[in-house]
Design a protein around this motif. Structure first.
Motif, mmCIF file in Angstrom:
data_model
loop_
_atom_site.group_PDB
_atom_site.id
_atom_site.type_symbol
_atom_site.label_atom_id
_atom_site.label_comp_id
_atom_site.label_asym_id
_atom_site.label_seq_id
_atom_site.Cartn_x
_atom_site.Cartn_y
_atom_site.Cartn_z
ATOM 1 N N VAL A 115 -18.256 13.142 -15.671
ATOM 2 C CA VAL A 115 -17.572 13.300 -14.394
ATOM 3 C C VAL A 115 -16.731 12.077 -14.073
ATOM 4 C CG1 VAL A 115 -17.892 13.773 -11.944
ATOM 5 C CG2 VAL A 115 -19.479 14.740 -13.605
ATOM 6 N N ALA A 116 -17.177 10.931 -14.515
ATOM 7 C CA ALA A 116 -16.465 9.681 -14.210
ATOM 8 C C ALA A 116 -16.325 8.863 -15.487
ATOM 9 C CB ALA A 116 -17.238 8.891 -13.157
ATOM 10 N N GLY A 117 -15.503 7.851 -15.414
ATOM 11 C CA GLY A 117 -15.341 6.942 -16.541
ATOM 12 C C GLY A 117 -16.589 6.110 -16.762
ATOM 13 N N ASP A 118 -16.635 5.449 -17.898
ATOM 14 C CA ASP A 118 -17.784 4.628 -18.257
ATOM 15 C C ASP A 118 -17.373 3.158 -18.292
ATOM 16 O OD1 ASP A 118 -20.032 3.433 -19.286
ATOM 17 O OD2 ASP A 118 -20.007 4.523 -21.189
ATOM 18 N N ALA A 119 -17.734 2.420 -17.265
ATOM 19 C CA ALA A 119 -17.396 0.996 -17.189
ATOM 20 C C ALA A 119 -18.128 0.191 -18.256
ATOM 21 C CB ALA A 119 -17.723 0.445 -15.801
ATOM 22 N N GLN A 120 -19.149 0.777 -18.867
ATOM 23 C CA GLN A 120 -19.917 0.091 -19.904
ATOM 24 C C GLN A 120 -19.422 0.424 -21.314
ATOM 25 O OE1 GLN A 120 -22.110 -2.174 -18.892
ATOM 26 N NE2 GLN A 120 -21.552 -1.552 -16.829
ATOM 27 N N ALA A 121 -18.297 1.110 -21.407
ATOM 28 C CA ALA A 121 -17.771 1.492 -22.721
ATOM 29 C C ALA A 121 -17.550 0.248 -23.583
ATOM 30 C CB ALA A 121 -16.467 2.262 -22.560
ATOM 31 N N ASP A 122 -17.729 0.417 -24.886
ATOM 32 C CA ASP A 122 -17.592 -0.681 -25.833
ATOM 33 C C ASP A 122 -16.172 -1.240 -25.816
ATOM 34 O OD1 ASP A 122 -17.912 -2.467 -27.907
ATOM 35 O OD2 ASP A 122 -17.800 -0.938 -29.473
ATOM 36 N N THR A 123 -16.038 -2.522 -25.567
ATOM 37 C CA THR A 123 -14.721 -3.169 -25.566
ATOM 38 C C THR A 123 -14.584 -4.142 -26.730
ATOM 39 O OG1 THR A 123 -15.544 -4.904 -24.090
ATOM 40 C CG2 THR A 123 -14.462 -3.013 -23.057
ATOM 41 N N ASP A 124 -15.552 -4.143 -27.632
ATOM 42 C CA ASP A 124 -15.526 -5.071 -28.759
ATOM 43 C C ASP A 124 -14.974 -4.432 -30.024
ATOM 44 O OD1 ASP A 124 -16.633 -7.104 -27.258
ATOM 45 O OD2 ASP A 124 -18.688 -6.496 -27.718
ATOM 46 N N ALA A 125 -14.183 -3.396 -29.874
ATOM 47 C CA ALA A 125 -13.630 -2.713 -31.035
ATOM 48 C C ALA A 125 -12.651 -3.617 -31.770
ATOM 49 C CB ALA A 125 -12.930 -1.432 -30.596
ATOM 50 N N LEU A 126 -12.498 -3.362 -33.070
ATOM 51 C CA LEU A 126 -11.549 -4.112 -33.879
ATOM 52 C C LEU A 126 -10.127 -3.725 -33.466
ATOM 53 C CD1 LEU A 126 -13.220 -3.639 -37.352
ATOM 54 C CD2 LEU A 126 -13.166 -5.723 -35.998
ATOM 55 N N PRO A 127 -9.160 -4.625 -33.673
ATOM 56 C CA PRO A 127 -7.772 -4.259 -33.354
ATOM 57 C C PRO A 127 -7.322 -3.103 -34.244
ATOM 58 C CG PRO A 127 -7.867 -6.363 -34.498
ATOM 59 C CD PRO A 127 -9.276 -5.952 -34.227
ATOM 60 N N LEU A 128 -6.337 -2.354 -33.772
ATOM 61 C CA LEU A 128 -5.828 -1.225 -34.536
ATOM 62 C C LEU A 128 -5.093 -1.711 -35.778
ATOM 63 C CD1 LEU A 128 -4.412 1.006 -31.656
ATOM 64 C CD2 LEU A 128 -6.585 1.257 -32.870
ATOM 65 N N SER A 129 -5.167 -0.921 -36.837
ATOM 66 C CA SER A 129 -4.436 -1.250 -38.064
ATOM 67 C C SER A 129 -2.939 -1.046 -37.824
ATOM 68 C CB SER A 129 -4.898 -0.339 -39.204
ATOM 69 O OG SER A 129 -4.533 1.001 -38.924
ATOM 70 N N VAL A 130 -2.132 -1.622 -38.701
ATOM 71 C CA VAL A 130 -0.684 -1.471 -38.598
ATOM 72 C C VAL A 130 -0.320 0.009 -38.721
ATOM 73 C CG1 VAL A 130 1.521 -1.991 -39.713
ATOM 74 C CG2 VAL A 130 -0.202 -3.785 -39.456
ATOM 75 N N GLU A 131 -1.001 0.720 -39.626
ATOM 76 C CA GLU A 131 -0.737 2.147 -39.798
ATOM 77 C C GLU A 131 -1.071 2.910 -38.519
ATOM 78 O OE1 GLU A 131 -2.668 0.401 -41.954
ATOM 79 O OE2 GLU A 131 -1.309 0.265 -43.657
ATOM 80 N N ARG A 132 -2.170 2.526 -37.879
ATOM 81 C CA ARG A 132 -2.565 3.196 -36.640
ATOM 82 C C ARG A 132 -1.585 2.887 -35.510
ATOM 83 N NH1 ARG A 132 -5.601 7.612 -35.365
ATOM 84 N NH2 ARG A 132 -5.574 7.649 -33.124
ATOM 85 N N LEU A 133 -1.114 1.642 -35.426
ATOM 86 C CA LEU A 133 -0.119 1.288 -34.410
ATOM 87 C C LEU A 133 1.167 2.091 -34.609
ATOM 88 C CD1 LEU A 133 -0.621 -2.561 -34.214
ATOM 89 C CD2 LEU A 133 -1.128 -0.899 -32.423
ATOM 90 N N GLU A 134 1.585 2.241 -35.873
ATOM 91 C CA GLU A 134 2.772 3.047 -36.156
ATOM 92 C C GLU A 134 2.543 4.489 -35.701
ATOM 93 O OE1 GLU A 134 5.675 3.827 -39.925
ATOM 94 O OE2 GLU A 134 3.541 4.236 -40.244
ATOM 95 N N TRP A 135 1.368 5.036 -36.028
ATOM 96 C CA TRP A 135 1.018 6.407 -35.649
ATOM 97 C C TRP A 135 1.064 6.566 -34.123
ATOM 98 C CZ3 TRP A 135 0.140 11.175 -37.526
ATOM 99 C CH2 TRP A 135 -0.609 12.062 -36.771
ATOM 100 N N GLU A 136 0.501 5.612 -33.417
ATOM 101 C CA GLU A 136 0.488 5.671 -31.952
ATOM 102 C C GLU A 136 1.908 5.642 -31.395
ATOM 103 O OE1 GLU A 136 -2.028 6.227 -30.032
ATOM 104 O OE2 GLU A 136 -3.700 5.871 -31.380
ATOM 105 N N HIS A 137 2.753 4.801 -31.962
ATOM 106 C CA HIS A 137 4.134 4.712 -31.485
ATOM 107 C C HIS A 137 4.876 6.027 -31.760
ATOM 108 C CE1 HIS A 137 7.900 2.973 -30.272
ATOM 109 N NE2 HIS A 137 8.443 3.305 -31.437
ATOM 110 N N ILE A 138 4.697 6.572 -32.941
ATOM 111 C CA ILE A 138 5.329 7.852 -33.272
ATOM 112 C C ILE A 138 4.858 8.937 -32.308
ATOM 113 C CG2 ILE A 138 5.376 9.716 -34.994
ATOM 114 C CD1 ILE A 138 5.459 7.484 -37.149
ATOM 115 N N GLN A 139 3.555 8.980 -32.022
ATOM 116 C CA GLN A 139 3.024 9.993 -31.098
ATOM 117 C C GLN A 139 3.612 9.835 -29.699
ATOM 118 O OE1 GLN A 139 1.052 12.677 -31.832
ATOM 119 N NE2 GLN A 139 1.380 12.053 -33.940
ATOM 120 N N LYS A 140 3.793 8.605 -29.272
ATOM 121 C CA LYS A 140 4.375 8.345 -27.946
ATOM 122 C C LYS A 140 5.803 8.874 -27.877
ATOM 123 C CE LYS A 140 5.619 4.490 -24.912
ATOM 124 N NZ LYS A 140 7.069 4.398 -25.098
#
Length: 179
Positions: A115-140
């Motif tokens: 029902v609501a967001g999770d303020a305790q969500a994991d924020t220690d994720a690794l940075p996105l790969s270059v391939e993933r950043l490209e994918w995100e930009h293309i999707q945008k």
């Protein structure tokens, strides 16, 4: 509770329908947006699980149409082509959650209950790969051009066939960990 599953992968839709049926859900499936809307007109669902990429349509557009027929419907977007841009759009359009394939049945059921967001969500994720950043930009850019491949290719100054090849590949979300 009743659920509408909209996915052009009949095998996946069938597996999910059986698994949810064993958990007490009444499930109807549709392979495309038109079929989903016909089902929803006859019996507005309380829950809907939508694939992002349908054969000739977008699950994003279907969110708006389903909510017009069933305003209290709780919608979860499930996709094998997850991106930040489409996740944001799905939530803005009225989905309650957004999941990447593969997702288990328990994870899908839990997503409907959020029902609501999770303020305790994991924020220690690794940075996105270059391939993933490209994918995100293309999707945008693709979202900005309404899914039009040719217009997106022009905006990215990229050949249309190159863009189509890139869209067929799904990058891993994170770079491999190093020792």
């Amino acid at each position: 509770m009743d659920m509408l599953i909209v996915d052009d992968d009949a095998t996946l839709a069938g597996v999910l329908a059986r698994a949810l049926g064993r958990r007490g859900w009444t499930v109807t499936t549709a392979a495309d947006a038109a079929g989903a809307l016909r089902v929803a007109q006859l019996a507005p669902p309380s829950h809907a699980l939508l694939d992002l990429k349908l054969a000739n349509d977008s699950g994003l557009r279907l969110i708006v149409d389903l909510l017009a027929l069933a305003p209290s419907c709780r919608i979860v977007m499930l996709t094998g082509y997850a991106s930040i841009a489409t996740a944001i759009e799905a939530i803005k359009l009225g989905a309650v959650h957004y999941l990447s394939k593969p997702a288990g049945v328990e994870e899908i059921i839990a997503a409907f209950g959020k029902v609501a967001g999770d303020a305790q969500a994991d924020t220690d994720a690794l940075p996105l790969s270059v391939e993933r950043l490209e994918w995100e930009h293309i999707q945008k850019i693709l979202a900005e051009h309404g899914g039009n491949i040719s217009a997106t290719a022009r905006a990215l100054n990229m050949h249309r066939r190159t863009l189509q090849r890139k869209l067929l590949k799904r990058p891993s979300p994170n770079p491999p960990e190093r020792d």
